[in-house]
Write an enzyme that holds these catalytic residues in place. Sequence first.
Site, PDB file in Angstrom:
ATOM      1  N   GLU A 245     -22.198 -21.541 -15.048  1.00 43.28           N
ATOM      2  CA  GLU A 245     -21.890 -22.924 -14.657  1.00 43.28           C
ATOM      3  C   GLU A 245     -22.833 -23.282 -13.522  1.00 43.28           C
ATOM      4  O   GLU A 245     -22.829 -22.613 -12.487  1.00 43.28           O
ATOM      5  CB  GLU A 245     -20.439 -23.040 -14.166  1.00 43.28           C
ATOM      6  CG  GLU A 245     -19.391 -22.902 -15.245  1.00 43.28           C
ATOM      7  CD  GLU A 245     -19.458 -23.976 -16.310  1.00 43.28           C
ATOM      8  OE1 GLU A 245     -20.096 -25.021 -16.089  1.00 43.28           O
ATOM      9  OE2 GLU A 245     -18.892 -23.738 -17.381  1.00 43.28           O
ATOM     10  N   CYS A 279     -19.349 -29.514  -8.130  1.00 51.32           N
ATOM     11  CA  CYS A 279     -20.333 -29.660  -9.214  1.00 51.32           C
ATOM     12  C   CYS A 279     -19.966 -30.837 -10.112  1.00 51.32           C
ATOM     13  O   CYS A 279     -20.795 -31.328 -10.860  1.00 51.32           O
ATOM     14  CB  CYS A 279     -20.494 -28.365  -9.992  1.00 51.32           C
ATOM     15  SG  CYS A 279     -18.958 -27.588 -10.417  1.00 51.32           S
TER      16      CYS A 279
END
Length: 476
Positions: A245, A279
């Site tokens: 990720e 994020c």
Amino acid sequence: MHKNLIAGQWYTGSGVRGNVNPSDLDDTVGLYAQASRDDTLVAIAAAQQAQPRWAACTPQQRADALDFIGSELLARREELGHLLSREEGKVRSEGIAEVTRAGQIFKYFAGEALRIRGEHLASTRPGIEVDIRRQPVGVVGIITPWNFPMAIPAWKIAPALAYGNSVLFKPADLVPGSAWALGEIISRAGLPDGTFNLLMGRGSVVGQALLENPLVNAISFTGSVDTGRLLMQTAGARFAKLQLEMGGKNPLLVMADADLDQAVQCAIQGAYYSTGQRCTASSRLIVEKAIYPAFTAALVEHLNHLRIGHALHADSQIGPVAEAAQLEQNLEYVATGRQEGARLIFGGERLQRDTAGHFMSPALFVDASAEMRIAREEIFGPVACVIPADNYEHALALANDSPFGLSAGICTTSLKHASHFKQHMQSGMVMVNTPTAGVDYHVPFGGCKGSSHGPREQGSYAAEFFTTVKTAYTQA
Ligand code: ADP
């Protein structure tokens, strides 16, 4: 000093690191051992030995262990939330919410440990039965970033353990306190020694040793694109299973028909809360021209009232930037945005508070365009830019013009546009009239394009990464 947990023993390591409170640089939160390469090798061997023992435990034993961890996190959410906020800088309510989330995740995977599913099919050949079962991948390396020091480790460690894997957990250097507290709870959960190992230390030392070692079967990583690429080159080259990720440049579309208040709330929450250090933060606000003046004016009005301060002060809404280097990088991006010709209409400056900390005013650029670096690169701070769009189709094209594809949102009252957006936005998560950041823990998390690589995280989809599938044929 807080030590590392290796093979069921507490290890001093080869060095010590203090973590500093970003709200008050005079406050050292604690001293934490730094694991060496040799420590890491001992832990890897222990994890390899322990894994079959852990996998041989009954699902009930695994469920009980995870439930124990979840219960303690929930019971200690205030204390651990305080610690988290003190070392990472998100405000106390967010720290407590994150520990709560971590507790819920362990509870959820306690249930999943009892629900490891297979399939049974009739064979295409007579007299044969086929079954498909999920088995642990083996020894799993878990490498996490500093922005969610409890939740991200929880959503990787909990499924790893639920499905019978052993774990080598390497938290981010900046936030060892939350990681150690979590590791200490896990050390009392009744796992066989070596099933869970805590390796605080440098990415280039501990992380690198995990990437290289063929005994580490799989690595789940959250962090920067550059480190993700390194993982692909090192661990990918030896065919380790990878889950990466790596961030985003998440757009929030604001259509002319949007509820203005709701759109402003989504933008403020998504772009600036947690100091923009998520994020899934909205860093591109793509706004239809008809609502552009009203939206930017309302946004500035809200920004004027946001309270930036010490993460542990009751009235702070946004805490400091987590570290000096990140603050410098944010300010450099503010300078870059100006040079590129975007108009800074709010913030973007260092702030002084009663304590010496990494405080910064949230920055808002307007009149940005899609090719600017501030509109393309992940900044990871409280910096957002507004990009004008002619209409929905133009806004969608701008939103999709990005190397990333993690989360994306639209504020609209048009069912037609909302439906089209959910279908055609190139991202792993789409949000309608709700911020791009802020997700549930029982459903998949992850992105497409440059944001993610490998199977999704969280919910029952976590089984894709943390198990491997075996197909068995039996002649009756
Ligand atoms: P961030 O900007 O979120 O800190 P990084 O990619 O630098 O992103 O760090 C994420 C995690 O990856 C941290 O735990 C860090 O220590 C680790 N890491 C950094 N460099 C390496 C490396 N060479 N090998 C393995 N892990 C690394």
